[in-house]
Scaffold this motif. Structure first.
Motif, PDB file in Angstrom:
ATOM      1  N   ALA A  11       0.833  -1.136  -0.262  1.00 49.07           N
ATOM      2  CA  ALA A  11      -0.096   0.078  -0.100  1.00 49.07           C
ATOM      3  C   ALA A  11       1.243   1.426   0.035  1.00 49.07           C
ATOM      4  O   ALA A  11       0.543   2.306  -0.659  1.00 49.07           O
ATOM      5  N   LEU A  12       1.919   1.297   1.236  1.00 50.08           N
ATOM      6  CA  LEU A  12       2.527   2.885   0.919  1.00 50.08           C
ATOM      7  C   LEU A  12       3.337   2.644  -0.336  1.00 50.08           C
ATOM      8  O   LEU A  12       3.799   3.407  -0.722  1.00 50.08           O
ATOM      9  N   HIS A  19      -4.209   7.880   0.551  1.00 52.73           N
ATOM     10  CA  HIS A  19      -4.268   6.894   2.253  1.00 52.73           C
ATOM     11  C   HIS A  19      -5.490   7.889   3.153  1.00 52.73           C
ATOM     12  O   HIS A  19      -5.421   8.549   3.493  1.00 52.73           O
ATOM     13  N   ALA A  20      -6.057   7.003   3.348  1.00 55.15           N
ATOM     14  CA  ALA A  20      -6.562   6.866   4.575  1.00 55.15           C
ATOM     15  C   ALA A  20      -6.727   6.067   6.111  1.00 55.15           C
ATOM     16  O   ALA A  20      -6.747   4.723   5.439  1.00 55.15           O
ATOM     17  N   CYS A  21      -7.048   6.589   6.783  1.00 52.77           N
ATOM     18  CA  CYS A  21      -6.466   5.516   8.012  1.00 52.77           C
ATOM     19  C   CYS A  21      -7.333   5.994   9.081  1.00 52.77           C
ATOM     20  O   CYS A  21      -7.918   6.705   9.461  1.00 52.77           O
ATOM     21  N   LEU A  59      -7.720  10.954   6.256  1.00 55.99           N
ATOM     22  CA  LEU A  59      -6.851  11.306   4.655  1.00 55.99           C
ATOM     23  C   LEU A  59      -6.071  11.673   5.671  1.00 55.99           C
ATOM     24  O   LEU A  59      -5.543  12.198   6.794  1.00 55.99           O
ATOM     25  N   VAL A  60      -4.126  11.075   5.358  1.00 55.45           N
ATOM     26  CA  VAL A  60      -3.017  10.634   5.839  1.00 55.45           C
ATOM     27  C   VAL A  60      -1.482  11.089   4.396  1.00 55.45           C
ATOM     28  O   VAL A  60      -2.612  10.788   3.234  1.00 55.45           O
ATOM     29  N   ASP A  61      -1.401  11.646   4.945  1.00 56.98           N
ATOM     30  CA  ASP A  61      -0.249  12.603   4.060  1.00 56.98           C
ATOM     31  C   ASP A  61       0.502  11.578   4.337  1.00 56.98           C
ATOM     32  O   ASP A  61       1.806  11.967   5.157  1.00 56.98           O
ATOM     33  N   PRO A  62       0.870  10.343   3.983  1.00 59.09           N
ATOM     34  CA  PRO A  62       2.734   9.626   4.024  1.00 59.09           C
ATOM     35  C   PRO A  62       3.927  10.303   3.401  1.00 59.09           C
ATOM     36  O   PRO A  62       5.199   9.980   3.872  1.00 59.09           O
ATOM     37  N   LEU A  63       3.972  11.922   2.824  1.00 60.99           N
ATOM     38  CA  LEU A  63       5.084  11.616   2.581  1.00 60.99           C
ATOM     39  C   LEU A  63       4.962  12.475   3.559  1.00 60.99           C
ATOM     40  O   LEU A  63       6.533  13.216   3.755  1.00 60.99           O
TER      41      LEU A  63
END
Ligand code: GTP
Ligand code: MN
Ligand code: MN
Ligand code: MN
Ligand code: MN
Ligand code: MN
Length: 202
Positions: A11-12, A19-21, A59-63
């Motif tokens: 996923a990453l 992405h949402a957690c 929503l999450v921003d993996p960056l």
């Protein structure tokens, strides 16, 4: 893994996805409804701005943040309490159901990450208090926290009636799968509740 599912690592690697957690927070409880029906477990969900039931998160921003940091940030916004969620609480990731593949511009695929965390009943009460007062999203993105009734009443309402409401994304199956996996409801109770919730919506 079921279809549509992917590992946290896979996923990453999807850098063009959004992405949402979300997390299912729950506790044990000794409380009795009407002094006789054991409530057994408190499971927290929320009434969202769109009238659908879902889990807290977003929503999450993996960056800019890890999935878990982003989830904890969303919990602070929506619950008013920064409940720390860690990799150990991670359950699974999947592509958002019925993502409209035809819609243009904003439609990078959405990957949903799901977590489950057991806390103390006292923490549940603190979260409910904060969510209805200091949480910045109270009355905006979140209309209120709700507890999931896991019991069946004499008139066969309760859990089945709860399941007959409308849920965001795959929150309903996230709920049902988690309750089974954690043994918070028995397979028999679940089967009966699902059957009578279908009758309610028929
Ligand atoms: P904003 O702060 O306005 O960006 O919202 P948010 O970051 O809180 O996002 P939200 O919680 O709405 O989650 C983003 C998307 O994830 C939603 O549009 C839904 O498609 C999906 N979603 C929301 N809640 C749940 C849930 O409980 N389970 C699942 N599987 N998906 C959810
Ligand atoms: Mn009363
Ligand atoms: Mn949210
Ligand atoms: Mn949010
Ligand atoms: Mn957000
Ligand atoms: Mn927001």
């Amino acid at each position: 893994m079921a279809s549509g599912q992917l590992s946290r690592e896979e996923a990453l690697e999807c850098s063009s996805s959004r992405h949402a957690c979300h997390v299912m927070l729950y506790s044990d409880t000794a409380s009795l409804l009407f002094g006789r029906t054991p409530i057994r477990h408190i499971v927290l969900m929320q009434m969202r701005f769109d009238g659908l039931l879902g889990f807290p998160g977003g929503l999450v921003d993996p960056l800019e943040e890890t999935l878990e940091e982003g989830l904890t940030r969303e919990l602070l916004e929506e619950l008013g309490v920064a409940v720390p969620v860690s990799v150990e609480d991670y359950v699974e990731s999947c592509f958002a159901p019925s993502h409209p593949p035809t819609s243009s511009s904003s439609s990078s695929p959405l990957i949903l990450h799901f977590y489950v965390k057991k806390i103390e009943e006292e923490q549940i009460r603190e979260i409910e208090k904060a969510a209805a007062s200091t949480a910045v999203d109270h009355g905006l993105e979140v209309l209120g926290m709700v507890r999931v009734p896991l019991y069946s009443t004499k008139s066969h309402a309760g859990f089945s009636c709860f399941l007959s409401h409308s849920f965001i994304g795959n929150a309903r199956s996230q709920l049902v799968d988690s309750l089974l996996r954690l043994h918070l409801v028995s397979p028999g109770e679940l089967r009966r509740a699902l059957r009578s919730s279908q009758r309610m919506n028929a």
